[in-house]
Scaffold this motif. Structure first.
Motif, PDB file in Angstrom:
ATOM      1  N   LYS A  88       0.892  -1.335  -0.071  1.00 44.26           N
ATOM      2  CA  LYS A  88      -0.069  -0.189   0.033  1.00 44.26           C
ATOM      3  C   LYS A  88       0.907   1.134   0.030  1.00 44.26           C
ATOM      4  CE  LYS A  88      -4.181   1.886   2.381  1.00 44.26           C
ATOM      5  NZ  LYS A  88      -5.040   1.812   3.370  1.00 44.26           N
ATOM      6  N   GLU A  89       0.480   2.368  -0.897  1.00 46.28           N
ATOM      7  CA  GLU A  89       1.030   3.439  -0.911  1.00 46.28           C
ATOM      8  C   GLU A  89       2.537   3.556  -1.558  1.00 46.28           C
ATOM      9  OE1 GLU A  89      -0.985   6.027  -0.374  1.00 46.28           O
ATOM     10  OE2 GLU A  89      -2.539   4.511   0.289  1.00 46.28           O
ATOM     11  N   GLN A  90       3.071   2.492  -2.110  1.00 46.98           N
ATOM     12  CA  GLN A  90       4.140   2.372  -2.816  1.00 46.98           C
ATOM     13  C   GLN A  90       4.222   2.805  -4.223  1.00 46.98           C
ATOM     14  OE1 GLN A  90       5.677  -1.519  -1.506  1.00 46.98           O
ATOM     15  NE2 GLN A  90       7.223  -0.506  -0.118  1.00 46.98           N
ATOM     16  N   PRO A  91       4.973   3.607  -4.592  1.00 45.28           N
ATOM     17  CA  PRO A  91       5.213   3.845  -6.079  1.00 45.28           C
ATOM     18  C   PRO A  91       6.327   2.915  -6.821  1.00 45.28           C
ATOM     19  CG  PRO A  91       6.490   5.718  -5.003  1.00 45.28           C
ATOM     20  CD  PRO A  91       5.530   4.696  -3.996  1.00 45.28           C
ATOM     21  N   ILE A  92       6.304   2.842  -8.042  1.00 45.15           N
ATOM     22  CA  ILE A  92       7.520   2.279  -8.689  1.00 45.15           C
ATOM     23  C   ILE A  92       7.913   3.299 -10.010  1.00 45.15           C
ATOM     24  CG2 ILE A  92       8.258   0.534 -10.074  1.00 45.15           C
ATOM     25  CD1 ILE A  92       6.354  -1.407  -8.903  1.00 45.15           C
ATOM     26  N   GLU A  93       9.383   3.480  -9.947  1.00 48.02           N
ATOM     27  CA  GLU A  93       9.669   4.414 -10.764  1.00 48.02           C
ATOM     28  C   GLU A  93      10.689   3.667 -11.780  1.00 48.02           C
ATOM     29  OE1 GLU A  93      11.906   8.772 -11.134  1.00 48.02           O
ATOM     30  OE2 GLU A  93      12.147   7.499  -9.473  1.00 48.02           O
ATOM     31  N   ALA A  94      10.442   4.033 -12.952  1.00 48.55           N
ATOM     32  CA  ALA A  94      11.300   3.558 -14.283  1.00 48.55           C
ATOM     33  C   ALA A  94      11.920   4.791 -14.712  1.00 48.55           C
ATOM     34  CB  ALA A  94      10.470   2.959 -15.337  1.00 48.55           C
ATOM     35  N   VAL A  95      13.569   4.451 -14.575  1.00 47.53           N
ATOM     36  CA  VAL A  95      14.293   5.698 -15.087  1.00 47.53           C
ATOM     37  C   VAL A  95      15.163   4.991 -16.427  1.00 47.53           C
ATOM     38  CG1 VAL A  95      16.205   6.974 -14.347  1.00 47.53           C
ATOM     39  CG2 VAL A  95      14.688   6.551 -12.781  1.00 47.53           C
ATOM     40  N   MET A  96      15.058   5.650 -17.427  1.00 47.04           N
ATOM     41  CA  MET A  96      15.525   5.183 -18.730  1.00 47.04           C
ATOM     42  C   MET A  96      16.681   6.046 -18.972  1.00 47.04           C
ATOM     43  SD  MET A  96      16.062   5.742 -22.319  1.00 47.04           S
ATOM     44  CE  MET A  96      15.145   7.146 -22.367  1.00 47.04           C
ATOM     45  N   THR A  97      17.904   5.629 -19.293  1.00 53.42           N
ATOM     46  CA  THR A  97      18.951   6.319 -19.542  1.00 53.42           C
ATOM     47  C   THR A  97      19.865   6.027 -20.833  1.00 53.42           C
ATOM     48  OG1 THR A  97      19.288   6.620 -17.158  1.00 53.42           O
ATOM     49  CG2 THR A  97      21.483   7.199 -18.534  1.00 53.42           C
ATOM     50  N   VAL A  98      20.196   6.913 -21.727  1.00 55.68           N
ATOM     51  CA  VAL A  98      20.731   6.612 -22.988  1.00 55.68           C
ATOM     52  C   VAL A  98      22.151   6.555 -22.507  1.00 55.68           C
ATOM     53  CG1 VAL A  98      21.188   7.504 -25.173  1.00 55.68           C
ATOM     54  CG2 VAL A  98      19.057   7.739 -24.160  1.00 55.68           C
ATOM     55  N   GLN A  99      22.864   5.513 -22.957  1.00 54.47           N
ATOM     56  CA  GLN A  99      24.414   5.129 -22.876  1.00 54.47           C
ATOM     57  C   GLN A  99      25.094   5.674 -23.733  1.00 54.47           C
ATOM     58  OE1 GLN A  99      25.034   3.145 -19.336  1.00 54.47           O
ATOM     59  NE2 GLN A  99      23.284   4.766 -19.418  1.00 54.47           N
ATOM     60  N   GLY A 100      25.345   6.773 -24.299  1.00 55.19           N
ATOM     61  CA  GLY A 100      25.792   7.417 -25.270  1.00 55.19           C
ATOM     62  C   GLY A 100      25.061   7.915 -26.538  1.00 55.19           C
ATOM     63  N   GLY A 101      25.809   8.156 -27.717  1.00 55.41           N
ATOM     64  CA  GLY A 101      25.186   8.595 -29.047  1.00 55.41           C
ATOM     65  C   GLY A 101      25.247   7.775 -30.117  1.00 55.41           C
ATOM     66  N   TYR A 102      24.845   8.120 -31.301  1.00 59.94           N
ATOM     67  CA  TYR A 102      25.180   7.317 -32.617  1.00 59.94           C
ATOM     68  C   TYR A 102      25.454   8.088 -33.656  1.00 59.94           C
ATOM     69  CZ  TYR A 102      23.202   4.400 -36.131  1.00 59.94           C
ATOM     70  OH  TYR A 102      23.171   3.718 -37.347  1.00 59.94           O
ATOM     71  N   ARG A 103      26.574   7.757 -33.984  1.00 59.55           N
ATOM     72  CA  ARG A 103      27.272   8.380 -35.188  1.00 59.55           C
ATOM     73  C   ARG A 103      27.381   9.978 -34.803  1.00 59.55           C
ATOM     74  NH1 ARG A 103      24.587   5.279 -40.180  1.00 59.55           N
ATOM     75  NH2 ARG A 103      25.501   3.218 -39.885  1.00 59.55           N
ATOM     76  N   ASP A 104      26.866  10.664 -35.751  1.00 57.85           N
ATOM     77  CA  ASP A 104      26.896  12.184 -35.444  1.00 57.85           C
ATOM     78  C   ASP A 104      25.605  12.488 -34.770  1.00 57.85           C
ATOM     79  OD1 ASP A 104      29.554  12.569 -36.690  1.00 57.85           O
ATOM     80  OD2 ASP A 104      28.476  13.051 -38.659  1.00 57.85           O
ATOM     81  N   TYR A 105      24.774  11.631 -34.045  1.00 61.35           N
ATOM     82  CA  TYR A 105      23.628  12.167 -33.347  1.00 61.35           C
ATOM     83  C   TYR A 105      23.975  12.055 -31.914  1.00 61.35           C
ATOM     84  CZ  TYR A 105      21.679  11.351 -38.147  1.00 61.35           C
ATOM     85  OH  TYR A 105      21.359  11.500 -39.388  1.00 61.35           O
ATOM     86  N   ASP A 106      23.055  12.972 -31.282  1.00 61.11           N
ATOM     87  CA  ASP A 106      23.167  13.145 -29.851  1.00 61.11           C
ATOM     88  C   ASP A 106      21.941  12.990 -29.312  1.00 61.11           C
ATOM     89  OD1 ASP A 106      26.194  13.207 -29.539  1.00 61.11           O
ATOM     90  OD2 ASP A 106      26.043  15.384 -30.297  1.00 61.11           O
ATOM     91  N   PRO A 107      21.742  12.523 -28.143  1.00 62.77           N
ATOM     92  CA  PRO A 107      20.285  12.358 -27.622  1.00 62.77           C
ATOM     93  C   PRO A 107      19.909  13.863 -27.162  1.00 62.77           C
ATOM     94  CG  PRO A 107      21.932  11.125 -25.965  1.00 62.77           C
ATOM     95  CD  PRO A 107      22.663  11.514 -27.220  1.00 62.77           C
ATOM     96  N   ILE A 108      18.656  14.071 -27.392  1.00 65.96           N
ATOM     97  CA  ILE A 108      17.963  15.326 -27.019  1.00 65.96           C
ATOM     98  C   ILE A 108      17.814  15.306 -25.325  1.00 65.96           C
ATOM     99  CG2 ILE A 108      16.146  16.948 -27.065  1.00 65.96           C
ATOM    100  CD1 ILE A 108      15.791  16.176 -30.096  1.00 65.96           C
ATOM    101  N   ARG A 109      17.458  14.304 -24.818  1.00 62.88           N
ATOM    102  CA  ARG A 109      17.427  13.945 -23.382  1.00 62.88           C
ATOM    103  C   ARG A 109      18.151  12.663 -23.162  1.00 62.88           C
ATOM    104  NH1 ARG A 109      11.368  13.965 -21.891  1.00 62.88           N
ATOM    105  NH2 ARG A 109      12.059  13.565 -19.934  1.00 62.88           N
ATOM    106  N   THR A 110      18.975  12.701 -22.278  1.00 59.19           N
ATOM    107  CA  THR A 110      19.561  11.374 -21.833  1.00 59.19           C
ATOM    108  C   THR A 110      18.897  10.739 -20.874  1.00 59.19           C
ATOM    109  OG1 THR A 110      20.980  12.612 -20.449  1.00 59.19           O
ATOM    110  CG2 THR A 110      21.879  12.213 -22.673  1.00 59.19           C
TER     111      THR A 110
END
Length: 147
Positions: A88-110
């Motif tokens: 009771k009353e417990q939340p669960i959080e999912a935190v997604m983290t981008v671990q780098g970039g791709y070629r000449d592309y960078d994540p807008i939000r990591t």
């Protein structure tokens, strides 16, 4: 020869009271979709294949599962199931983290996060039942190089 038929005792097991669980079992997984944008924010048809992603599932700031995946040729990745006993009353959080970039592309939000509240769980489940939570994350990477 004398044959004797003995019918054994019939024993009735006492009824055991059903123990009511005081939690909801929550199965968590995550879907991540990778998108490439040009410098004018136009969505490209290419995907950031191999882009590493990490997702932390955290119950009420304590119990934690950390899983990883990489964007596949279809532009997505799936984080496998983890299970929490949610009280009771417990939340669960999912935190997604981008671990780098791709070629000449960078994540807008990591880093992005989603929260599953107790109210949402108990609205759709009862104590002793299961609830499935599948948060979705969209990762946008942008090419900011000047040509």
């Amino acid at each position: 020869f004398i044959s004797v038929w003995i019918s054994g005792c019939e024993y009735e097991f006492p009824e055991t009271p059903e123990i009511k669980k005081d939690y909801v079992e929550v199965l968590c997984c995550a879907w991540i979709y990778g998108h490439l944008l040009d410098k004018n924010n136009n969505n490209l048809k290419e995907f950031p294949i191999g882009l590493p992603i990490k997702v932390d599932f955290i119950k009420d700031g304590g119990e934690r599962f950390t899983l990883q995946c990489a964007i596949d040729k279809n532009g997505s990745c799936f984080i496998s199931y983890v299970t929490f006993k949610l009280y009771k009353e417990q939340p669960i959080e999912a935190v997604m983290t981008v671990q780098g970039g791709y070629r000449d592309y960078d994540p807008i939000r990591t880093v992005q996060s989603r929260t599953l509240t107790w109210e949402t769980v108990i609205e759709h489940s009862d104590f002793g039942e299961r609830y499935l939570w599948e948060p979705r994350f969209d990762v946008y990477l942008q090419n900011n190089t000047i040509l």
